[in-house]
Scaffold this motif. Structure first.
Motif, PDB file in Angstrom:
ATOM      1  N   VAL A 101      77.489 -29.609   8.391  1.00  0.00           N
ATOM      2  CA  VAL A 101      77.424 -28.730   7.295  1.00  0.00           C
ATOM      3  C   VAL A 101      76.089 -29.148   6.204  1.00  0.00           C
ATOM      4  O   VAL A 101      75.653 -28.028   5.966  1.00  0.00           O
ATOM      5  N   ARG A 102      75.869 -30.405   6.257  1.00  0.00           N
ATOM      6  CA  ARG A 102      74.669 -30.479   5.276  1.00  0.00           C
ATOM      7  C   ARG A 102      73.423 -30.008   5.712  1.00  0.00           C
ATOM      8  O   ARG A 102      72.674 -29.255   5.036  1.00  0.00           O
ATOM      9  N   SER A 149      62.985 -31.777   8.043  1.00  0.00           N
ATOM     10  CA  SER A 149      63.423 -30.910   6.767  1.00  0.00           C
ATOM     11  C   SER A 149      62.890 -29.564   6.750  1.00  0.00           C
ATOM     12  O   SER A 149      62.495 -29.436   5.633  1.00  0.00           O
ATOM     13  N   ARG A 150      62.481 -29.058   7.784  1.00  0.00           N
ATOM     14  CA  ARG A 150      61.759 -27.644   7.653  1.00  0.00           C
ATOM     15  C   ARG A 150      62.235 -26.868   8.912  1.00  0.00           C
ATOM     16  O   ARG A 150      62.808 -27.448   9.874  1.00  0.00           O
ATOM     17  N   ARG A 171      70.941 -27.380   3.657  1.00  0.00           N
ATOM     18  CA  ARG A 171      69.496 -27.624   3.527  1.00  0.00           C
ATOM     19  C   ARG A 171      68.520 -26.736   4.192  1.00  0.00           C
ATOM     20  O   ARG A 171      67.631 -26.298   3.657  1.00  0.00           O
ATOM     21  N   ALA A 172      69.036 -26.387   5.455  1.00  0.00           N
ATOM     22  CA  ALA A 172      68.066 -25.089   5.988  1.00  0.00           C
ATOM     23  C   ALA A 172      67.876 -23.796   5.448  1.00  0.00           C
ATOM     24  O   ALA A 172      67.077 -23.301   5.482  1.00  0.00           O
ATOM     25  N   TRP A 195      65.682 -25.152  13.119  1.00  0.00           N
ATOM     26  CA  TRP A 195      65.668 -26.355  12.004  1.00  0.00           C
ATOM     27  C   TRP A 195      65.369 -27.807  12.722  1.00  0.00           C
ATOM     28  O   TRP A 195      66.058 -28.001  13.530  1.00  0.00           O
ATOM     29  N   ASP A 196      64.247 -28.314  12.112  1.00  0.00           N
ATOM     30  CA  ASP A 196      63.999 -29.535  12.362  1.00  0.00           C
ATOM     31  C   ASP A 196      64.464 -30.694  11.313  1.00  0.00           C
ATOM     32  O   ASP A 196      63.895 -30.613  10.321  1.00  0.00           O
ATOM     33  N   GLU A 197      65.659 -31.310  11.702  1.00  0.00           N
ATOM     34  CA  GLU A 197      66.519 -32.111  10.551  1.00  0.00           C
ATOM     35  C   GLU A 197      65.463 -33.205  10.198  1.00  0.00           C
ATOM     36  O   GLU A 197      65.410 -33.464   8.837  1.00  0.00           O
ATOM     37  N   ASP A 198      64.494 -33.857  11.035  1.00  0.00           N
ATOM     38  CA  ASP A 198      63.729 -34.827  10.639  1.00  0.00           C
ATOM     39  C   ASP A 198      62.574 -34.599   9.516  1.00  0.00           C
ATOM     40  O   ASP A 198      62.419 -35.121   8.710  1.00  0.00           O
TER      41      ASP A 198
END
Lengths: 479, 102
Positions: free
Chosen positions: A223-224, A259-260, A228-229, A254-257
């Motif tokens: 969900v987070r 953040s983009r 963010r994405a 979406w690249d979680e690490d």
């Protein structure tokens, strides 16, 4: 959100159904087994094998459709052809122009309704691991494929572009997850990939403008990351437009690490999937009896369950924001039946809710297994003052660890006998003697100083005293 | 025979491209001719009045063929992997993939 801009968001949620077997073959539908052990000629796409539709998967899809207020329609299956080794057949069987569920809606806790365009059935793909330096496709020398997940039943739920903020998108995913769990179709484990989200995001200057060009973001597994994405992507699009550039329709990852979001492919590379009717499967046409049976078997949905508790709170004149939040928590964790049983067993509403939302919720798995009878007995001991709240919480922790038991026996074992009135008076008197200034101020009307004496009494009785009984004694002495 | 648009060489090249088939100029000519004959044959159906007939992929009106959700036989992993051209770590080893999953 940047001033002067509004977002438009639509979400596609893939939900793995928790059937025993796969969608078109009898292989176990199981997460985490040894690679390539749950496979057979059908899910390996071997020549001559034929798919046969899993009835339970259909019923779960119908249950999801019913819960999302969809129309359940006659439907067909298509082959979606593509060249990628995550399906051994080189095509995925999916519902295309005639999905089983259409035109529904999901109501969020704040009352906002999100349209559901469709919720269709399809098979999941195998899992590819990219060997090489980065673990990502780019730069990989080769890939390894495990077909255990290939053919696992999925329902893809496509929302209308009705969402306007990332917070709303998060609320939608959270509520949808609760609904999917409540239908019994999903375990809701996003961390294991049982629910995967893609987001379509565009921006525009005002709500009256036509939709902007959208980008689809893949790989949202919590969900987070959904929130963010979406925020990142909207910001990226706004910055582009404000610097005079145009948004190109793209699929992004979406690249979680980092953040983009990064581009996967543009619209020009869009696949031509050469959809055609799957010749090995016949149409699926649920009749009204079948639809009714599925609807009748459906339990209460989260919204109804929240309303049920809200009504009980209102009846008890106990509505506060904090309690409304507790209601959301217990419903989300599937613990609301405990609260309802406790209230029915004569426990004060606020106490039943607090012990469930705070203490029982700390171990939801155990709390769902807890015998409601023991829970009610424990809470009545606390309500009657036989146990202090500290003691009751300790006993509850024991009950949860053991899955039930006799609260009075546990209390005795722990030495939680109620203090005699006489001993309590002596202890309170002692606390007053030791704190003459506080006592004077308490007598002058500073009620909150009762806490000082409760603290003293608790300390000298090692938590055995009942806070309410201490206050009663203080009030008696104050006169 | 009804008047349907004739299959072009470009159509055949496009379809071949989607199927990742590489056809020579001679093959394109050959298959354009052959496919056109097949399509002409199917075009006879267009002579019929089918306004009230829904599209289907089946000749028989069968619906709802289902199986119970009961586990069946899986294939032994060693047997499965023995048939693969390349294997690593009990998984199928495949060439470098161009582009992401659809």
């Amino acid at each position: 959100m940047t001033d002067g801009w509004v977002m438009v968001i639509g979400l596609e949620v893939h939900c793995e159904l928790k059937t025993t077997t796969k969608l078109f073959c009898g292989c176990p539908n199981m997460f985490g087994n040894e690679p390539n052990t749950n496979v057979c000629p059908v899910c390996l796409g071997l020549p001559g094998s034929l798919p046969v539709l899993n009835q339970k998967a259909v019923e779960m899809a119908m249950a999801i459709g019913t819960a999302l207020n969809c129309e359940i329609r006659p439907s067909t299956f298509h082959r979606k052809n593509y060249f990628y080794p995550d399906q051994a057949k080189d095509y995925q069987i999916s519902q295309y122009d005639e999905p089983i569920n259409v035109d529904g809606w999901l109501e969020l806790p704040d009352g906002f309704r999100v349209g559901i365009e469709r919720a269709h059935m399809e098979e999941d793909t195998g899992k590819t691991t990219h060997a090489g330096v980065t673990g990502r496709i780019h730069g990989a020398d080769y890939s390894l494929v495990d077909y255990n997940r290939s053919g696992v039943p999925l329902v893809e739920i496509v929302s209308c572009p009705d969402l306007r903020t990332s917070a709303q998108a998060r609320a939608y995913v959270t509520e949808l997850r609760s609904v999917l769990v409540a239908t019994g179709a999903s375990d809701g484990k996003m961390e294991e990939g049982s629910m995967r989200v893609d987001a379509n995001v565009s921006v525009r200057r005002s709500a009256d403008d036509p939709f902007g060009t959208r980008c689809e973001i893949k790989n949202l597994n919590s969900v987070r990351s959904v929130g963010r994405a979406i925020d990142y992507e909207a910001g990226r699009q706004i910055a582009l437009i404000e610097s005079g550039e145009q948004i190109m329709q793209q699929t992004r990852h979406w690249d979680e690490d980092a953040s983009r979001t990064v581009m996967l492919r543009s619209k020009e590379d869009a696949y031509d999937y050469r959809y055609f009717l799957e010749p090995d499967l016949v149409p699926l046409v649920p009749d009204s009896d079948w639809k009714e049976a599925v609807a009748d078997a459906l339990g209460m949905m989260p919204a109804q369950r929240r309303a049920r508790l809200a009504d009980l709170l209102r009846d008890a004149g106990n509505v506060t924001d904090a309690r409304t939040e507790q209601v959301a928590t217990v419903v989300d964790l599937g613990l609301d039946d405990l609260v309802v049983e406790a209230i029915a067993g004569g426990i004060p509403t606020a106490l039943a809710l607090a012990r469930t939302a705070n203490e029982a919720a700390a171990d939801p798995e155990a709390a769902r297994q807890l015998d409601p009878g023991s829970f009610v007995t424990l809470l009545s001991m606390e309500a009657a003052g036989t146990l202090s709240s500290t003691q009751a919480k300790t006993v509850l922790a024991e009950l949860l660890a053991a899955g039930g038991g006799d609260p009075s026996a546990i209390a005795r074992e722990k030495g939680f006998e109620a203090m005699s009135d006489n001993l309590l008076s002596v202890t309170v008197a002692h606390a007053i003697e030791g704190n003459p200034d506080e006592w004077a101020r308490y007598c002058a009307g500073e009620d909150k100083l009762a806490q000082v004496f409760i603290g003293q009494v608790m300390k000298s009785t090692r938590g055995q005293a009942n806070g309410k009984a201490v206050v009663a004694e203080l009030q008696r002495l104050r006169g | 025979m009804v008047d349907t648009p004739r299959l072009t060489r470009e159509d055949v090249a496009h379809v071949a491209g989607l199927a990742r088939l590489h056809l020579s100029d001679e093959e394109l000519d050959l298959f354009t001719g052959q496919l056109a004959v097949v399509l002409d044959h199917a075009a006879d159906v267009a002579l019929l009045d089918l306004a009230d007939v829904p599209p289907t992929a089946h000749a028989m009106a069968v619906i709802n063929v289902l199986r119970p959700d009961i586990p069946g036989q899986t294939v032994d992993r060693e047997e499965v992997l023995a048939a693969a051209p390349s294997v690593e770590d009990h998984r199928f080893r495949v060439p470098r993939i161009l582009g992401e999953a659809p």
